[in-house]
Enzyme design. Structure first.
Site, PDB file in Angstrom:
ATOM      1  CD  GLU A 142      -2.795  -1.342   2.424  1.00  0.00           C
ATOM      2  OE1 GLU A 142      -2.657  -0.527   3.353  1.00  0.00           O
ATOM      3  OE2 GLU A 142      -3.656  -2.225   2.442  1.00  0.00           O
ATOM      4  CD  GLU A 164      -4.421  -8.132   1.895  1.00  0.00           C
ATOM      5  OE1 GLU A 164      -5.331  -7.526   2.497  1.00  0.00           O
ATOM      6  OE2 GLU A 164      -3.248  -7.731   1.877  1.00  0.00           O
TER       7      GLU A 164
HETATM    8  C1  HAH Z   1      -5.449  -4.895   4.101  1.00  0.00           C
HETATM    9  N1  HAH Z   1      -5.597  -3.491   3.952  1.00  0.00           N
HETATM   10  C2  HAH Z   1      -4.076  -5.256   4.644  1.00  0.00           C
HETATM   11  O1  HAH Z   1      -3.176  -5.493   3.586  1.00  0.00           O
HETATM   12  C3  HAH Z   1      -4.101  -6.474   5.550  1.00  0.00           C
HETATM   13  O2  HAH Z   1      -2.832  -6.651   6.099  1.00  0.00           O
HETATM   14  C4  HAH Z   1      -5.118  -6.310   6.651  1.00  0.00           C
HETATM   15  O3  HAH Z   1      -5.102  -7.429   7.523  1.00  0.00           O
HETATM   16  C5  HAH Z   1      -6.441  -6.071   6.070  1.00  0.00           C
HETATM   17  C6  HAH Z   1      -6.561  -5.417   4.916  1.00  0.00           C
HETATM   18  C7  HAH Z   1      -6.805  -3.050   3.360  1.00  0.00           C
HETATM   19  C8  HAH Z   1      -7.228  -1.682   3.731  1.00  0.00           C
HETATM   20  C9  HAH Z   1      -6.989  -1.124   4.967  1.00  0.00           C
HETATM   21  O4  HAH Z   1      -6.369  -1.846   5.922  1.00  0.00           O
HETATM   22  C10 HAH Z   1      -7.386   0.179   5.262  1.00  0.00           C
HETATM   23  C11 HAH Z   1      -8.019   0.922   4.311  1.00  0.00           C
HETATM   24  C12 HAH Z   1      -8.282   0.350   3.101  1.00  0.00           C
HETATM   25  C13 HAH Z   1      -7.886  -0.942   2.823  1.00  0.00           C
END
Ligand code: HAH
Length: 361
Positions: A164, A271
């Site tokens: 990200e 994911e």
């Molecule tokens: C993901 N982010 C992460 O990669 C993962 O490590 C986590 O457990 C869950 C989701 C998605 C995300 C976020 O955390 C915040 C805002 C938008 C998207």
């Protein structure tokens, strides 16, 4: 042969044909509960799932072993849990996951080496609490990556090296994180280089969400292209796949896969889940898996897997984010305490209708 034999054969065949669609001859592709998701997709890509150390016993572990060929640590390999203090790594939980995988013949995807969330604040500060210099922060990053990747060398086959780093906002390219503010974009190339030095056989991914929207897609493409042009060891792009009943559209999904694969890298869905609430729909708090939501989710899963099968030459893995609807991170995101139903197994760990659609092809 005796009439008796024909009678028996006839009686045995009736139940097998009873569920077939009218007008079709039974071809043997009836739901088969002895097969797991990974068996249906054997000729396509590895099926994976994100797990917690507590998922590795009882019913959940049986489900994991039956249906999946790969696991990812949902949390315990992230910088915070695995490296809570500057001079202390906490390996126990990550080791449990890797040991479970080894004992059961599963692959492991490592998640994640560099991220702006779930990273302790000590990372970015010196002993007096002042922000680190770029040199000092990069030195810490090198130590972190080298320690973690070396420990699981040969056991973790793929790493989400950077998670990200691209901004959601269309007016910016990079997300304004501590990493970016202190180091500029250089931390990204360095992270891949150090991960590669620690395990030259590991496949290294850039991982992000909303990667099917044209704005973010083009920025992710440009970043990975630039890294490849500079000779940085990037082997794949991870599309998180946190989708919902309306997104992504089939067109955006196919366009993104075309664009990323034109770089010659592999693609994984890292994911996957399909929320039953739309992304802007923060007011929907009824918590119910209505028949309408169920139907739309089935259609979205159908579309997603139809497209993934079409792209089997570039897709090498599809990982679900959590095991079943019993617990999902989406029960607390973006609305805390709102129950979601985003996966293929229900709250009793039974395959949902969407599951049977996904394996019917
Ligand atoms: C993901 N982010 C992460 O990669 C993962 O490590 C986590 O457990 C869950 C989701 C998605 C995300 C976020 O955390 C915040 C805002 C938008 C998207």
């Amino acid at each position: 042969m005796s009439a008796f034999f024909y009678l028996i054969t006839f009686l045995v065949l009736i139940p097998a044909t009873a569920n077939a669609a009218p007008g079709f001859i039974y071809t043997g592709s009836q739901p088969d509960s002895s097969k797991g998701l990974k068996d249906y997709y054997k000729e396509y890509f590895t099926m994976g799932v994100a797990v917690a150390p507590t998922s590795l016993s009882g019913d959940q572990s049986e489900l994991i072993i039956k249906h999946f060929g790969s696991i990812t640590a949902e949390n315990v390999m992230k910088p915070g849990p695995i490296h809570p203090e500057e001079n202390r790594y906490s390996w126990e939980n990550a080791d449990k996951i890797v040991n479970f995988a080894q004992a059961n013949g599963l692959k492991v995807r490592g998640h994640t080496l560099v991220w702006h969330q779930q990273t302790p604040s000590w990372f970015f500060k010196d002993n007096a609490g002042n922000p680190l210099t770029k040199e000092a922060l990069l030195a810490r990053l090198k130590d972190h990556i080298t320690q973690v990747v070396t420990r699981y060398k040969g056991k973790v086959y793929a790493w989400d090296v950077v998670n990200e780093a691209i901004a959601d906002d269309n007016s910016k390219v990079f997300r304004e994180t501590e990493w970016y503010k202190i180091c500029g974009e250089e931390f990204i190339a360095k992270a891949f280089q150090w991960a590669h030095e620690a395990d030259p056989d590991a496949l290294l991914f850039y991982n992000d969400y909303n990667t099917e929207f044209p704005g973010k897609r083009d920025k992710v493409y440009d970043l990975v292209k630039k890294l490849l042009d500079a000779g940085v060891p990037v082997h794949g792009i991870g599309l998180q796949g946190h989708w919902n009943l309306v997104e992504p559209s089939e067109k955006n999904f196919r366009d993104a896969l075309d664009k990323y694969s034109s770089l010659g890298v592999k693609i994984q869905i890292t994911e996957l889940d399909i929320s039953v609430y739309n992304s802007g729909d923060k007011n929907a708090t009824d918590n119910v898996f209505t028949p309408e939501r169920e139907q739309k989710q089935i259609e979205k899963y159908n579309m997603v897997f139809r497209v993934l099968r079409d792209y089997k030459n570039v897709i090498t893995g599809v990982t679900f984010w959590n095991v079943s609807d019993k617990t999902s991170w989406l029960d607390n995101f973006p609305v805390r305490g709102r129950k979601n139903y985003p996966l293929l197994f229900d709250q009793n760990l039974k395959p949902k209708k969407a599951y049977w659609e996904v394996v019917k092809f």
